[in-house]
Enzyme design. Structure first.
Site, PDB file in Angstrom:
ATOM      1  N   CYS A 302       0.785  -1.266  -0.349  1.00 38.51           N
ATOM      2  CA  CYS A 302       0.243   0.066  -0.068  1.00 38.51           C
ATOM      3  C   CYS A 302       0.654   0.801  -0.120  1.00 38.51           C
ATOM      4  O   CYS A 302       0.838   1.911   0.935  1.00 38.51           O
ATOM      5  CB  CYS A 302      -0.457   0.031   1.277  1.00 38.51           C
ATOM      6  SG  CYS A 302      -1.844  -1.607   1.273  1.00 38.51           S
ATOM      7  N   ALA A 303       1.600   1.229  -1.450  1.00 40.92           N
ATOM      8  CA  ALA A 303       2.937   2.005  -1.075  1.00 40.92           C
ATOM      9  C   ALA A 303       2.400   3.997  -0.741  1.00 40.92           C
ATOM     10  O   ALA A 303       3.629   4.377  -1.139  1.00 40.92           O
ATOM     11  CB  ALA A 303       3.963   2.253  -3.006  1.00 40.92           C
ATOM     12  N   ALA A 304       1.401   4.142  -1.540  1.00 38.70           N
ATOM     13  CA  ALA A 304       1.076   6.097  -2.054  1.00 38.70           C
ATOM     14  C   ALA A 304       0.873   6.402  -0.377  1.00 38.70           C
ATOM     15  O   ALA A 304       0.221   5.764   0.990  1.00 38.70           O
ATOM     16  CB  ALA A 304      -0.551   6.439  -2.411  1.00 38.70           C
ATOM     17  N   GLY A 306       4.186   7.205  -0.774  1.00 42.00           N
ATOM     18  CA  GLY A 306       5.666   6.682  -1.929  1.00 42.00           C
ATOM     19  C   GLY A 306       6.645   7.008  -0.862  1.00 42.00           C
ATOM     20  O   GLY A 306       8.437   6.890  -0.900  1.00 42.00           O
ATOM     21  N   LYS A 308       7.161   5.595   1.748  1.00 37.00           N
ATOM     22  CA  LYS A 308       8.167   3.531   2.680  1.00 37.00           C
ATOM     23  C   LYS A 308       9.278   3.462   1.285  1.00 37.00           C
ATOM     24  O   LYS A 308      10.927   3.454   1.160  1.00 37.00           O
ATOM     25  CB  LYS A 308       7.473   3.800   3.458  1.00 37.00           C
ATOM     26  CG  LYS A 308       7.306   4.219   4.197  1.00 37.00           C
ATOM     27  CD  LYS A 308       6.477   2.860   5.452  1.00 37.00           C
ATOM     28  CE  LYS A 308       5.768   3.926   6.470  1.00 37.00           C
ATOM     29  NZ  LYS A 308       4.280   4.667   5.999  1.00 37.00           N
ATOM     30  N   ASP A 326      -0.981   0.469  -5.543  1.00 33.45           N
ATOM     31  CA  ASP A 326      -2.045   1.162  -4.721  1.00 33.45           C
ATOM     32  C   ASP A 326      -2.915   0.906  -5.927  1.00 33.45           C
ATOM     33  O   ASP A 326      -3.737   0.537  -6.607  1.00 33.45           O
ATOM     34  CB  ASP A 326      -1.591   2.075  -5.026  1.00 33.45           C
ATOM     35  CG  ASP A 326      -2.124   3.452  -3.577  1.00 33.45           C
ATOM     36  OD1 ASP A 326      -1.915   2.803  -2.597  1.00 33.45           O
ATOM     37  OD2 ASP A 326      -3.271   3.700  -3.993  1.00 33.45           O
ATOM     38  N   ASP A 353      -5.171  -3.231  -6.508  1.00 32.57           N
ATOM     39  CA  ASP A 353      -5.301  -3.692  -5.166  1.00 32.57           C
ATOM     40  C   ASP A 353      -4.680  -4.627  -4.651  1.00 32.57           C
ATOM     41  O   ASP A 353      -4.206  -5.948  -4.747  1.00 32.57           O
ATOM     42  CB  ASP A 353      -7.240  -3.719  -5.312  1.00 32.57           C
ATOM     43  CG  ASP A 353      -7.573  -3.951  -3.775  1.00 32.57           C
ATOM     44  OD1 ASP A 353      -7.718  -4.178  -2.660  1.00 32.57           O
ATOM     45  OD2 ASP A 353      -9.166  -4.067  -3.996  1.00 32.57           O
ATOM     46  N   ASP A 455       2.369  -1.229   4.967  1.00 29.15           N
ATOM     47  CA  ASP A 455       1.778  -0.325   5.647  1.00 29.15           C
ATOM     48  C   ASP A 455       0.300   0.111   5.337  1.00 29.15           C
ATOM     49  O   ASP A 455       0.203   0.084   4.577  1.00 29.15           O
ATOM     50  CB  ASP A 455       2.526   0.800   5.093  1.00 29.15           C
ATOM     51  CG  ASP A 455       2.396   1.488   6.265  1.00 29.15           C
ATOM     52  OD1 ASP A 455       2.848   1.871   7.747  1.00 29.15           O
ATOM     53  OD2 ASP A 455       1.892   3.291   5.340  1.00 29.15           O
ATOM     54  N   CYS A 506      -0.120   3.672  11.137  1.00 29.22           N
ATOM     55  CA  CYS A 506      -0.043   5.256  12.398  1.00 29.22           C
ATOM     56  C   CYS A 506      -1.396   5.118  13.124  1.00 29.22           C
ATOM     57  O   CYS A 506      -1.932   6.262  12.889  1.00 29.22           O
ATOM     58  CB  CYS A 506      -0.102   6.060  11.378  1.00 29.22           C
ATOM     59  SG  CYS A 506      -1.523   5.924  10.645  1.00 29.22           S
TER      60      CYS A 506
END
Length: 590
Positions: A302-304, A306, A308, A326, A353, A455, A506
């Site tokens: 879930c990279a957005a 970007g 990390k 993403d 997804d 993440d 988070c």
């Protein structure tokens, strides 16, 4: 007769005003927010943390960290060079960096030299944690007491901004036009104006909204919208860049130039693009916990946006294959653009997804086809971009177009010629250049990655500052946890035996953190918790929680708490609330 009625009405109004308790301006024109939790959620967190500790956490969440954390792109610059540039920029912008409030984070016991001690040496310093010397701390300050110029009977002019706008302002942003909800009458360009916040309120339909019509005129009276609810929700004052009419006619731009803030943090918007990235310290630690190596194949699920992803790429020395996915095309574009700005070539971005990341072996087309075409597209576009730089004049463009037409031997309209000339002169359009179109992916084969970072999307109850949490319920927190478990199941299938999974969120919610670890260890016997480096966060929560419906949520067991990292927003590190767990993958045949 009419005069008598008017006199009686005036007398009644006067009595009403005189009977209203006098307001202490220090109670109203200040910043002292209180988070209003759903009662069931509050009880749940009190069980997890204890009443006193949770009260401190809630207060910490309403305030930003007292410093900004900047990650240097070590492939393009150095920490010393960036410090020199940032000091010059800060001086030009007039940010004094004085610290009358909290100066910076103190360490947990495992941290070497604390940022607070370092920040006393100057406004920008290197992180002293081993291996993180490319991370810079930029000192901020607050909370500050602001003089809003209140005079009895003549309240200051003000604007009301949305809660999300206010949270951004507390982090150092300006007030932009879309965030303004209401404004005093007769405001002109250049006026000094107070800025307050409209927090979402429960509406009759059961939802949450500010309930304020954009463009509302403020009179400075108790009849103004949410007059009493805005007590203690003033975040500073600034100078208007346009009149009241302009504020609600314009669609973009800065509305209020904030020059006196409750919390003073320098803004790094559009500053040293490609050289630095503003990122929270725990997020940087999560990339280190993954321990990426050169030449490996790694997945960021879930990279957005970007942050990390690029941190991992730099730790890999930009050697290997880092796949970033993403489900949102626009968000995937942001990752691709950031990778391009930072000159990172090992990152391949897909729209996919994460819940559909597994590709079945019986599908005929090879997953590498998309990757090869993406790589070829990158080199072709780079060559095309370089070629277009040679067309320095309209005449050159026209000659090239004419030659192309003659070679092709077909008729081309004047409109097509002009379009071709513009393309040659201006370069490829958004959908044809790097950072534009993002490839779709059908997924990846099982056991095809050395390391996976998940993440996960979460309740975000650790982000700071937060001024509203009322919409989260026990049921919504449970839905977040269910969603994360489904994603984790995909991660387990994608990583090879001997590989690594890092899971992070988070949020302060143990149901999305420790409970996920418990689920993972109970469900997949070949998974085991692994040590993390660097370790600067605190231990995880041990125990369980019983809910009124009879459900029991299990957390960590004794001995497991020191394998995870939990960043407490109220701790001396002064970070966001964050959680990191690292798993090693054994033989899946067990």
């Amino acid at each position: 007769m009419k005069k008598a009625r008017d006199l009686n009405l005036l007398l009644k109004t006067t009595r009403s005003i005189s009977s209203t308790p006098k307001m202490d301006p220090s109670d109203r024109y200040c910043f002292s927010p209180i988070l209003r939790w759903n009662p069931e959620v509050e009880n749940y967190f009190i069980k997890a943390y204890g009443a006193d500790h949770f009260s401190v956490i809630s207060k910490a969440l309403t305030r930003p960290s007292s410093y900004s954390c900047v990650r240097v792109n070590t492939l393009k610059s150095t920490s010393d060079a960036v410090i020199e540039k940032l000091l010059k920029i800060i001086k030009e912008k007039g940010f004094d960096g004085d610290c009358h409030g909290k100066e910076g984070p103190e360490p947990d016991e495992n941290v070497g030299s604390p940022p607070e001690e370092s920040l006393k040496k100057g406004p920008i310093v290197k992180c002293q944690i081993p291996g993180l010397d490319y991370v810079l701390f930029v000192k901020g300050s607050g909370p500050h007491v602001i003089d809003y110029g209140y005079v009895p009977g003549a309240p200051p002019k003000e604007v009301i901004v949305s809660r999300k706008c206010a949270e951004a302002v507390l982090r150092g942003a300006q007030v932009f036009v879309p965030g303004v909800l209401a404004c005093s009458a007769h405001v002109e360009k250049g006026d000094t104006i107070a800025v307050s916040v409209a927090i979402e309120q429960r509406n009759p339909n059961g939802g949450w909204a500010s309930g304020m019509t954009r463009g509302t005129v403020l009179q400075g009276l108790q009849t103004d919208p949410y007059y009493f609810e805005r007590n203690g929700l003033y975040i500073g004052q600034g100078t208007t860049t346009m009149s009241r009419a302009g504020l609600f006619r314009a669609s973009e731009g800065i509305a209020v130039d904030m020059n006196d803030r409750v919390f003073r943090l320098p803004s790094f918007y559009d500053v040293l693009e490609g050289e630095i990235f503003l990122q929270n310290l725990p997020s940087i630690v999560a990339a280190h916990a993954l321990d990426p190596q050169k030449g490996e194949r790694i997945l960021d699920m879930c990279a957005a946006p970007g942050g990390k992803t690029t941190a991992i790429a730099i730790l890999m020395k930009d050697e290997g294959e880092l796949v970033a996915i993403d489900r949102s095309h626009n968000k995937a574009q942001v990752i691709q653009k950031l990778a391009f700005e930072m000159s990172l070539t090992c990152i391949t971005t897909y729209k996919l997804d994460a819940l559909k990341a597994i590709r079945q072996r019986n599908e005929t087309d090879d997953i590498n086809t998309n990757q090869s075409s993406n790589s070829l597209r990158f080199h072709d576009e780079k060559a095309s971009s370089s070629t277009t730089e040679g067309f320095n004049s309209d005449k050159t463009c026209k000659d090239n177009v004419s030659n192309a037409i003659e070679d092709g031997g077909t008729y081309v309209s004047k409109a097509d010629i002009r379009k071709a000339m513009r393309r040659m002169r201006n370069g490829p359009g958004r959908n044809q250049c790097l950072g534009g179109r993002v490839e779709n992916s059908k997924g990846f084969y099982p056991d095809s990655f050395d390391r996976v970072l998940l993440d996960a999307p979460c309740s975000a109850l650790g982000l700071r500052p937060r001024l509203f949490v009322g919409e989260e319920t026990i049921d919504s927190l449970k839905r977040h946890a269910t969603y994360q478990r489904r994603m984790f199941d995909q991660a387990v299938k994608l990583v090879r035996p001997g590989g690594v999974i890092v899971y992070s969120t988070c949020t302060i919610n143990p149901g999305e953190n420790e409970a996920l670890v418990r689920y993972a260890l109970n469900t997949y016997k070949f998974l085991s918790l692994a040590s993390q480096h660097p370790r600067i966060g605190g231990p995880g929560l041990v125990g369980s929680c019983e809910f009124p419906d009879g459900r029991t949520e299990e957390w960590l067991r004794p001995g497991e708490e020191n394998f995870v990292q939990r960043f407490d927003p109220s701790s001396s590190l002064d970070t966001i609330g964050f959680f990191i767990a690292k798993f090693t993958v054994g033989s899946k045949d067990v």
